[in-house]
Write a protein that holds these residues in place. Structure first.
Motif, mmCIF file in Angstrom:
data_model
loop_
_atom_site.group_PDB
_atom_site.id
_atom_site.type_symbol
_atom_site.label_atom_id
_atom_site.label_comp_id
_atom_site.label_asym_id
_atom_site.label_seq_id
_atom_site.Cartn_x
_atom_site.Cartn_y
_atom_site.Cartn_z
ATOM 1 N N TRP A 8 -3.840 -4.597 8.218
ATOM 2 C CA TRP A 8 -2.511 -4.210 8.871
ATOM 3 C C TRP A 8 -2.576 -3.839 10.287
ATOM 4 N N SER A 9 -3.245 -2.795 10.190
ATOM 5 C CA SER A 9 -3.480 -1.732 11.419
ATOM 6 C C SER A 9 -4.104 -2.707 12.457
ATOM 7 N N GLN A 10 -5.008 -3.384 12.063
ATOM 8 C CA GLN A 10 -5.971 -4.093 12.918
ATOM 9 C C GLN A 10 -5.029 -5.580 13.524
ATOM 10 N N GLY A 11 -4.724 -6.074 12.623
ATOM 11 C CA GLY A 11 -4.028 -7.483 12.920
ATOM 12 C C GLY A 11 -2.500 -7.594 12.949
ATOM 13 N N ILE A 12 -1.669 -6.545 12.606
ATOM 14 C CA ILE A 12 -0.462 -6.733 12.723
ATOM 15 C C ILE A 12 0.100 -4.968 12.865
ATOM 16 N N PRO A 13 -0.222 -4.805 14.196
ATOM 17 C CA PRO A 13 0.193 -3.447 14.914
ATOM 18 C C PRO A 13 1.565 -3.063 14.594
ATOM 19 N N ILE A 14 2.547 -4.045 14.554
ATOM 20 C CA ILE A 14 3.984 -3.476 14.339
ATOM 21 C C ILE A 14 4.168 -2.573 13.193
ATOM 22 N N SER A 15 3.061 -2.994 11.957
ATOM 23 C CA SER A 15 3.249 -2.435 10.840
ATOM 24 C C SER A 15 3.156 -0.637 11.116
ATOM 25 N N GLU A 16 2.083 -0.271 11.864
ATOM 26 C CA GLU A 16 2.034 1.191 12.119
ATOM 27 C C GLU A 16 3.334 1.507 12.816
ATOM 28 N N LYS A 17 3.960 0.891 13.643
ATOM 29 C CA LYS A 17 5.126 1.281 14.364
ATOM 30 C C LYS A 17 6.361 1.617 13.312
ATOM 31 N N MET A 18 6.321 0.553 12.367
ATOM 32 C CA MET A 18 7.246 0.601 11.467
ATOM 33 C C MET A 18 7.180 1.807 10.360
ATOM 34 N N GLY A 19 5.893 2.180 10.346
ATOM 35 C CA GLY A 19 5.463 3.358 9.526
ATOM 36 C C GLY A 19 5.453 2.923 7.986
ATOM 37 N N VAL A 20 5.040 1.534 7.767
ATOM 38 C CA VAL A 20 4.898 1.037 6.251
ATOM 39 C C VAL A 20 3.691 1.475 5.508
ATOM 40 N N HIS A 21 3.891 1.905 4.441
ATOM 41 C CA HIS A 21 2.699 2.484 3.597
ATOM 42 C C HIS A 21 3.129 2.009 1.880
ATOM 43 N N ILE A 22 1.876 1.940 1.617
ATOM 44 C CA ILE A 22 2.035 1.215 0.151
ATOM 45 C C ILE A 22 2.410 2.360 -0.652
ATOM 46 N N THR A 23 3.086 2.234 -1.699
ATOM 47 C CA THR A 23 3.752 3.242 -2.511
ATOM 48 C C THR A 23 3.242 2.958 -4.202
ATOM 49 N N HIS A 24 2.781 1.867 -4.301
ATOM 50 C CA HIS A 24 2.653 1.240 -5.661
ATOM 51 C C HIS A 24 1.926 -0.109 -5.748
ATOM 52 N N TYR A 25 0.875 -0.073 -6.487
ATOM 53 C CA TYR A 25 0.169 -1.403 -6.823
ATOM 54 C C TYR A 25 -0.488 -1.470 -8.061
ATOM 55 N N ASP A 26 -0.128 -2.200 -8.934
ATOM 56 C CA ASP A 26 -0.738 -2.046 -10.428
ATOM 57 C C ASP A 26 -1.290 -3.404 -10.918
ATOM 58 N N GLY A 27 -1.630 -4.211 -9.584
ATOM 59 C CA GLY A 27 -2.059 -5.768 -10.194
ATOM 60 C C GLY A 27 -0.988 -6.670 -10.628
ATOM 61 N N GLN A 28 0.087 -6.248 -10.738
ATOM 62 C CA GLN A 28 1.339 -7.023 -11.202
ATOM 63 C C GLN A 28 2.799 -6.755 -10.195
ATOM 64 N N THR A 29 2.613 -5.712 -9.788
ATOM 65 C CA THR A 29 3.784 -5.297 -8.814
ATOM 66 C C THR A 29 3.296 -4.828 -7.558
ATOM 67 N N PHE A 30 3.985 -4.712 -6.319
ATOM 68 C CA PHE A 30 3.582 -4.187 -5.138
ATOM 69 C C PHE A 30 4.910 -3.568 -4.422
ATOM 70 N N HIS A 31 4.761 -2.068 -4.148
ATOM 71 C CA HIS A 31 5.909 -1.577 -3.260
ATOM 72 C C HIS A 31 5.379 -1.212 -2.136
ATOM 73 N N LEU A 32 6.295 -1.276 -1.146
ATOM 74 C CA LEU A 32 6.145 -0.944 0.382
ATOM 75 C C LEU A 32 7.092 -0.389 0.894
ATOM 76 N N LYS A 33 6.879 0.910 1.305
ATOM 77 C CA LYS A 33 7.951 1.844 1.833
ATOM 78 C C LYS A 33 7.877 1.680 3.485
ATOM 79 N N ALA A 34 8.883 2.123 4.250
ATOM 80 C CA ALA A 34 8.797 2.093 5.670
ATOM 81 C C ALA A 34 9.486 3.300 6.047
ATOM 82 N N ASN A 35 8.969 3.946 7.363
ATOM 83 C CA ASN A 35 9.860 5.024 7.603
ATOM 84 C C ASN A 35 11.209 4.722 8.464
ATOM 85 N N LEU A 36 12.293 5.092 7.936
ATOM 86 C CA LEU A 36 13.578 4.774 8.032
ATOM 87 C C LEU A 36 13.750 5.137 9.729
ATOM 88 N N ALA A 37 13.563 6.473 10.051
ATOM 89 C CA ALA A 37 13.605 6.829 11.351
ATOM 90 C C ALA A 37 13.016 6.000 12.492
#
Length: 147
Positions: A8-37
């Motif tokens: 994402w950092s290399q190919g989708i630079p907006i992801s860094e600006k949004m402050g997205v970060h993975i909070t959970h992945y167990d092979g079944q479900t995926f959770h992604l948070k962003a920086n609200l501010a």
């Protein structure tokens, strides 16, 4: 997950600006948070475009991880996306998606065909459902070197 963050950092630079970060992945479900501010609008709630983008990235990220686990190569694109906004996002946003039918829906890639399927992503403001996104994704096969 670290490889996905780098991708994402290399190919989708907006992801860094949004402050997205993975909070959970167990092979079944995926959770992604962003920086609200980093995603606030003039009303001090999350910008609708950021909500949409976070949902798209959550679906794309889950697909990317599932491809990697299955040992498949593919270029993932969003073919269509529909979103319903239920309430303003005033707390840390978290997008959640389940693998719904994967890896079976990726099987066409093994025969050199595109895989087409839909994913439902839910975005929460704190613990309250704030939006639901239905993304129609296409994964196009990529040939390995030497094939």
């Amino acid at each position: 997950c670290q490889d996905l963050t780098t991708r994402w950092s290399q190919g989708i630079p907006i992801s860094e600006k949004m402050g997205v970060h993975i909070t959970h992945y167990d092979g079944q479900t995926f959770h992604l948070k962003a920086n609200l501010a980093a995603n606030l609008n003039v009303h001090d709630t999350m910008f609708a475009g950021s909500i949409y983008s976070q949902c798209v990235l959550a679906g794309w990220g889950l697909i990317w991880l599932q491809l990697k686990e299955a040992g498949l190569l593919g270029d993932t694109v969003l073919a269509e996306g529909n979103i319903k906004y239920y309430r303003p996002v005033k707390e840390e946003p978290e997008a959640r998606v389940a693998r719904e039918g994967m890896p079976a829906v990726l099987e066409p890639l093994k025969g050199g065909e595109s895989a087409k399927f839909s994913l439902k992503i839910k975005l929460f403001s704190g613990d309250k459902l704030a939006a639901e996104f239905l993304g129609h994704y296409v994964v196009q096969p990529v040939k390995r070197p030497g094939q």
